[in-house]
Design a protein around this motif. Structure first.
Motif, mmCIF file in Angstrom:
data_model
loop_
_atom_site.group_PDB
_atom_site.id
_atom_site.type_symbol
_atom_site.label_atom_id
_atom_site.label_comp_id
_atom_site.label_asym_id
_atom_site.label_seq_id
_atom_site.Cartn_x
_atom_site.Cartn_y
_atom_site.Cartn_z
ATOM 1 N N HIS A 10 44.365 -19.144 -36.926
ATOM 2 C CA HIS A 10 43.998 -18.998 -35.681
ATOM 3 C C HIS A 10 44.152 -18.555 -34.305
ATOM 4 N N THR A 11 44.368 -17.468 -33.472
ATOM 5 C CA THR A 11 45.071 -16.709 -32.778
ATOM 6 C C THR A 11 44.480 -17.768 -31.516
ATOM 7 N N ALA A 12 45.527 -18.315 -30.566
ATOM 8 C CA ALA A 12 44.957 -18.305 -29.474
ATOM 9 C C ALA A 12 43.794 -17.556 -29.125
ATOM 10 N N LYS A 13 44.095 -16.543 -28.707
ATOM 11 C CA LYS A 13 42.752 -15.397 -28.080
ATOM 12 C C LYS A 13 42.047 -15.690 -28.476
ATOM 13 N N LYS A 18 36.236 -18.216 -28.827
ATOM 14 C CA LYS A 18 35.081 -19.346 -29.301
ATOM 15 C C LYS A 18 34.711 -19.808 -28.111
ATOM 16 N N VAL A 19 35.165 -20.566 -27.433
ATOM 17 C CA VAL A 19 34.485 -21.794 -26.723
ATOM 18 C C VAL A 19 34.559 -21.074 -25.324
ATOM 19 N N ALA A 21 32.567 -17.927 -25.499
ATOM 20 C CA ALA A 21 31.008 -17.897 -26.351
ATOM 21 C C ALA A 21 30.287 -18.638 -26.034
ATOM 22 N N ALA A 22 30.935 -19.834 -26.507
ATOM 23 C CA ALA A 22 30.334 -20.843 -26.646
ATOM 24 C C ALA A 22 30.050 -21.745 -25.095
ATOM 25 N N LEU A 23 30.707 -22.108 -24.380
ATOM 26 C CA LEU A 23 30.241 -22.476 -22.486
ATOM 27 C C LEU A 23 29.533 -21.435 -21.975
ATOM 28 N N THR A 24 29.868 -20.281 -22.126
ATOM 29 C CA THR A 24 29.046 -19.552 -20.735
ATOM 30 C C THR A 24 27.356 -18.977 -21.075
ATOM 31 N N ASN A 25 26.558 -18.531 -19.918
ATOM 32 C CA ASN A 25 25.672 -18.734 -20.193
ATOM 33 C C ASN A 25 25.250 -16.811 -20.090
ATOM 34 N N ARG A 26 25.087 -16.519 -21.609
ATOM 35 C CA ARG A 26 24.983 -15.463 -20.839
ATOM 36 C C ARG A 26 23.243 -14.603 -21.109
ATOM 37 N N GLY A 27 22.191 -15.600 -21.017
ATOM 38 C CA GLY A 27 20.867 -15.042 -20.751
ATOM 39 C C GLY A 27 19.945 -15.641 -21.736
ATOM 40 N N GLY A 102 27.490 -16.626 -16.340
ATOM 41 C CA GLY A 102 27.903 -17.111 -15.030
ATOM 42 C C GLY A 102 27.989 -17.826 -16.561
ATOM 43 N N SER A 103 28.677 -19.432 -15.738
ATOM 44 C CA SER A 103 28.901 -20.767 -16.597
ATOM 45 C C SER A 103 27.916 -22.037 -15.584
ATOM 46 N N LEU A 104 27.815 -22.521 -16.168
ATOM 47 C CA LEU A 104 27.207 -23.753 -16.115
ATOM 48 C C LEU A 104 27.648 -24.894 -16.219
ATOM 49 N N LYS A 105 28.702 -24.818 -17.108
ATOM 50 C CA LYS A 105 29.573 -26.155 -17.663
ATOM 51 C C LYS A 105 30.905 -26.191 -16.783
ATOM 52 N N LYS A 106 31.481 -26.699 -16.298
ATOM 53 C CA LYS A 106 32.828 -26.483 -15.613
ATOM 54 C C LYS A 106 33.444 -27.328 -15.250
#
Length: 106
Positions: A10-13, A18-19, A21-27, A102-106
């Motif tokens: 897996h590449t760093a990109k 994946k990170v 997509a997992a931590l961002t609020n997509r609504g 927008g992310s709620l987890k920061k």
């Protein structure tokens, strides 16, 4: 390109995507449900059908909905209900604005 016996790494990109997509609020899900149905501030659904109370984000989508669901009734743009205008004015600082990103987890 990898050979038959070599596992693909897996590449760093790809890992960062994946990170993100997992931590961002997509609504989506329960967090974005009130946004989508437009309860408090109108959400993403600005217009409401006067016949069946279905909500859509713009007039063009409402016209498509009306032609498909109410073909015998003529489409009148002035009879549409603007949910953003009918929502109570709320100060900007008290509630987050409707958004997809927008992310709620920061």
């Amino acid at each position: 390109m990898t050979g038959k016996a070599k596992p693909k790494k897996h590449t760093a990109k790809e890992i960062q995507a994946k990170v993100d997509a997992a931590l961002t609020n997509r609504g989506g899900g329960k967090a974005g449900l009130l946004d989508r149905i437009g309860v408090e501030k109108g959400g993403h659904a600005k217009w409401e059908c006067p016949h069946c109370k279905t909500t859509v984000p713009d007039v063009k989508s409402m016209q498509i909905h009306h032609d498909a669901r109410h073909p015998k009734i003529p489409f009148e743009e002035d009879k549409l209900v603007n949910r953003h205008a009918s929502a109570a004015a709320v100060p900007e600082s008290s509630k987050p604005r409707p958004g997809v990103r927008g992310s709620l987890k920061k």
